[in-house]
Design a protein around this motif. Structure first.
Motif, mmCIF file in Angstrom:
data_model
loop_
_atom_site.group_PDB
_atom_site.id
_atom_site.type_symbol
_atom_site.label_atom_id
_atom_site.label_comp_id
_atom_site.label_asym_id
_atom_site.label_seq_id
_atom_site.Cartn_x
_atom_site.Cartn_y
_atom_site.Cartn_z
ATOM 1 N N GLU A 181 2.552 -11.602 -2.689
ATOM 2 C CA GLU A 181 3.853 -11.656 -3.350
ATOM 3 C C GLU A 181 4.142 -13.042 -3.911
ATOM 4 O OE1 GLU A 181 7.425 -10.074 -4.791
ATOM 5 O OE2 GLU A 181 5.588 -9.143 -4.022
ATOM 6 N N ARG A 186 -0.361 -4.980 2.916
ATOM 7 C CA ARG A 186 1.062 -4.931 3.200
ATOM 8 C C ARG A 186 1.363 -5.708 4.481
ATOM 9 N NH1 ARG A 186 4.061 -4.349 -0.649
ATOM 10 N NH2 ARG A 186 2.593 -2.786 -1.396
ATOM 11 N N ARG A 241 -2.837 -5.993 -6.845
ATOM 12 C CA ARG A 241 -2.624 -4.681 -6.214
ATOM 13 C C ARG A 241 -3.485 -4.505 -4.962
ATOM 14 N NH1 ARG A 241 -2.069 -2.596 -11.654
ATOM 15 N NH2 ARG A 241 -4.297 -2.089 -11.710
ATOM 16 N N SER A 262 3.867 -7.578 -0.108
ATOM 17 C CA SER A 262 2.430 -7.792 -0.267
ATOM 18 C C SER A 262 2.062 -9.204 0.168
ATOM 19 C CB SER A 262 2.028 -7.588 -1.725
ATOM 20 O OG SER A 262 0.720 -8.085 -1.979
#
Length: 625
Positions: free
Chosen positions: A300, A291, A287, A297
């Protein structure tokens, strides 16, 4: 003597340093640069040694708070988590002493670089000192004097650049023996101490001495900054390996909240994913991903790797955590968007393992769109066969057989399965020729003996014998051995029969029993005795056992061998013949046998059961089961 520089050059250099500082990223986003002393010749332009670590200033990343005197910190049952809180910013004061922490600024390294005329490193050192001491400005006489300390330390810095830390220590002692009042600069000693500690930490980590790693890190907290992420990685691994995952997770979290290099951040989450067992801890790190311009992200790919591992383990039947629906949908969305063939196949195998053949077929077909792929082709053929699409599976199995050995083996398996499938369309002459070539190419003992029984049941005894011989040559097996024996008997080849019986009776119990009953049948006076008991004899018992074991082809072959010797076939054996024909796919032949028994009122109830079974299998109701 050291070079003297005109004041104009001094001003230009300071301006250059200021420009570097003004054009750089905000100091809070820039990592402190490791110290790299100059070396002679071309080496002077090389990258600084990894272990030459610059202590962080206020704008550098703040090392997390290791507990003092905490050897084997992980072993402390109630050890408090490390404090990752950054320190308070320095007070805004005009007092120069307050701005420098009340201590004199060590300019030894700066003057050394100036004395060497290394403008780039002078600029870097000025930037470092400004970051560490806000409000400080370089002296006007920077190039006018170098200082005796620089002259003494020059060979020491050269040794430091070569990572000869023992040599640096020896050099310090040698200078002090001749100049008792001389002391090395604090800059040199700080860098030397950290470099030595870093070397010890790396060696302990490589030797998997995890407790030693933790001890070194606790005693040298200045190592654990964004300037040397590797030291934090190694410390975090040591904590994870000693069952202190909460602190390990905090170390990884520190990097992600304090350090800016994307490749190091990505590697941090990769390492964490391999060492942390808590899905919650890993998710909390994911988290923290920044971005990207495309909206995804930066982590990812790591998240998808974790999902791939789950899906792969589930497809392989491993007893691990099952992927949830959200994870499956995330991987499926990526597979569709990126047209990722590997992920499409992975999802295909996952669906296949769960017998969701519609989804499996869809994913395997998608994986074949960019071009033919051997593994995707294998999955597609297996899926079609499992879904009952036998004809499609057979067609594609033949089409994809040339892709590789596994595809050829699968084709042999699919085509030979039709021999015992009553619903399958019989293979054409061309299909049989293709199958024969594949069996030869693959030297498939299993395929050869199945081909042998297929030809035997079609009354091609010589052709069957050839395939049984091939099967036996490629890999000895009981089915091929029995095939060799019964074909030798059918061809009245006594020498071959005796050879095969002698070769295999001690290997396969069924061969010995078969040979015994055949031998008994040839003894005078025994046929009449068996006829008085309805014809049921030891040979009939062996055929019944063979049928019960599921060897339908062998049972049928033994019935044919018995018939060739003129022995009576009692009703019980005729029932076995009917079911053998049924299982080898000859339903019409089975119906004739059962109908004849029913007409003659022999084993009438068993014959009626056989006819009822075939009638049901051929009815529309059978397809709704």
């Amino acid at each position: 003597m050291f070079l003297k520089r005109p004041l104009a050059l001094t001003a230009a250099l300071i301006l250059a340093a200021s420009t570097v500082r003004s054009q750089g990223v905000n100091p809070g986003e820039t990592q402190a640069q490791p110290f790299a002393p100059p070396v002679a010749g071309a080496a002077a332009q090389s990258s600084p040694p990894k272990s030459a670590i610059t202590p962080p200033g206020p704008s550098a990343a703040i090392p997390f708070d290791l507990p003092a005197n905490a050897p084997r910190a992980a072993a402390q049952a109630n050890a408090a988590p490390w404090d990752f809180s950054p320190p308070k910013p320095p007070a805004d004061t005009s007092d120069p002493a307050a701005k420098t922490g009340g201590s004199e600024i060590d300019l030894t390294a700066l003057r050394y670089f100036a004395g060497q005329g290394d403008l780039a490193r002078v600029a870097a050192e000025i930037r470092r000192l400004r970051d560490k001491h806000p409000g400080w400005e370089p002296p006007q006489d920077l190039f006018a004097q170098s200082g005796a300390n620089v002259e003494f330390e020059k060979p020491l810095w050269d040794l430091f650049a070569q990572r000869d830390y023992d040599g640096v220590r020896a050099g310090i002692h040698a200078i002090q023996d001749k100049n008792p009042d001389w002391q090395p600069s604090s800059d040199l000693m700080t860098k030397l101490t950290l470099a030595e500690a870093n070397d010890k930490l790396v060696k302990a980590s490589d030797a998997q001495q995890w407790g030693e790693v933790i001890d070194i890190a606790a005693a040298n907290r200045a190592l654990l900054t964004c300037d040397d992420v590797d030291a934090i990685w190694r410390t975090a691994e040591a904590l994870a390996r000693t069952d202190d995952e909460p602190r390990a997770a905090e170390a990884y979290r520190y990097i992600l909240t304090s350090c800016s290099k994307r490749e190091e951040r990505l590697a941090t989450v990769q390492k964490a994913s391999q060492l942390l067992t808590s899905p919650e801890d890993l998710e909390s790190l994911l988290r923290l991903g920044r971005r990207l311009p495309d909206g995804t992200s930066e982590f990812e790919s790591i998240r998808l790797d974790a999902i791939r591992q789950k899906v792969g383990d589930a497809a392989a039947g491993k007893a691990t955590a099952e992927p949830n629906l959200g994870e499956i949908e995330a991987l499926a969305a990526h597979a569709r968007k990126a047209k990722d063939r590997a992920d499409q196949q992975l999802l295909g195998w996952f669906a296949y393992a769960r017998k969701d053949y519609v989804q499996a077929e869809s994913w395997f077909r998608a994986a074949m769109l960019p071009g033919v792929d051997a593994k995707a082709a294998e999955g597609l053929v297996l899926t079609l066969r499992a879904a009952g699409k036998t004809a499609d599976a057979r067609t594609l199995a033949m089409q994809y057989a040339p892709l590789g050995p596994l595809n050829r083996k699968l084709m042999i398996e699919v085509l030979t399965a039709t021999f015992a499938d009553p619903a399958a369309t019989p293979l054409s002459a061309d299909d049989l020729a293709t199958l024969a070539h594949a069996i030869d190419d693959d030297k498939s003992a299993e395929g050869a003996q199945l081909m042998g029984w297929h030809l035997y049941n079609a009354d091609d005894v010589s052709g069957a014998a050839d395939w049984f011989r091939k099967s036996d040559a490629w890999q000895q097996n009981e089915s091929a051995a029995i095939g060799l024996i019964v074909t030798a008997r059918r061809r009245h080849d006594a020498p071959a029969y005796a050879e095969f019986v002698a070769k295999y009776r001690g290997v396969y119990p069924k061969v010995a029993e078969l040979a015994k009953v055949i031998g008994d049948a040839r003894a005078p006076g025994k046929v009449a005795a068996r006829s008085s008991h309805g014809g049921w004899d030891k040979n009939a018992e062996l055929i019944a056992k063979t049928m019960q074991s599921g060897d339908y082809n062998q049972a049928y072959a033994m019935l044919e061998e018995r018939r060739s010797r003129g022995l009576a076939e009692p009703g019980g054996l005729s029932i076995i013949r009917g079911w053998a024909l049924y299982h080898r796919g000859d339903w019409e032949g089975a119906k004739q046998v059962f109908a004849d028994l029913q007409r003659r009122n022999v084993q009438a109830q068993d014959a009626a059961d056989g006819l009822a079974t075939i009638q049901y299998e051929q009815s529309p109701m059978a397809g709704r089961r």
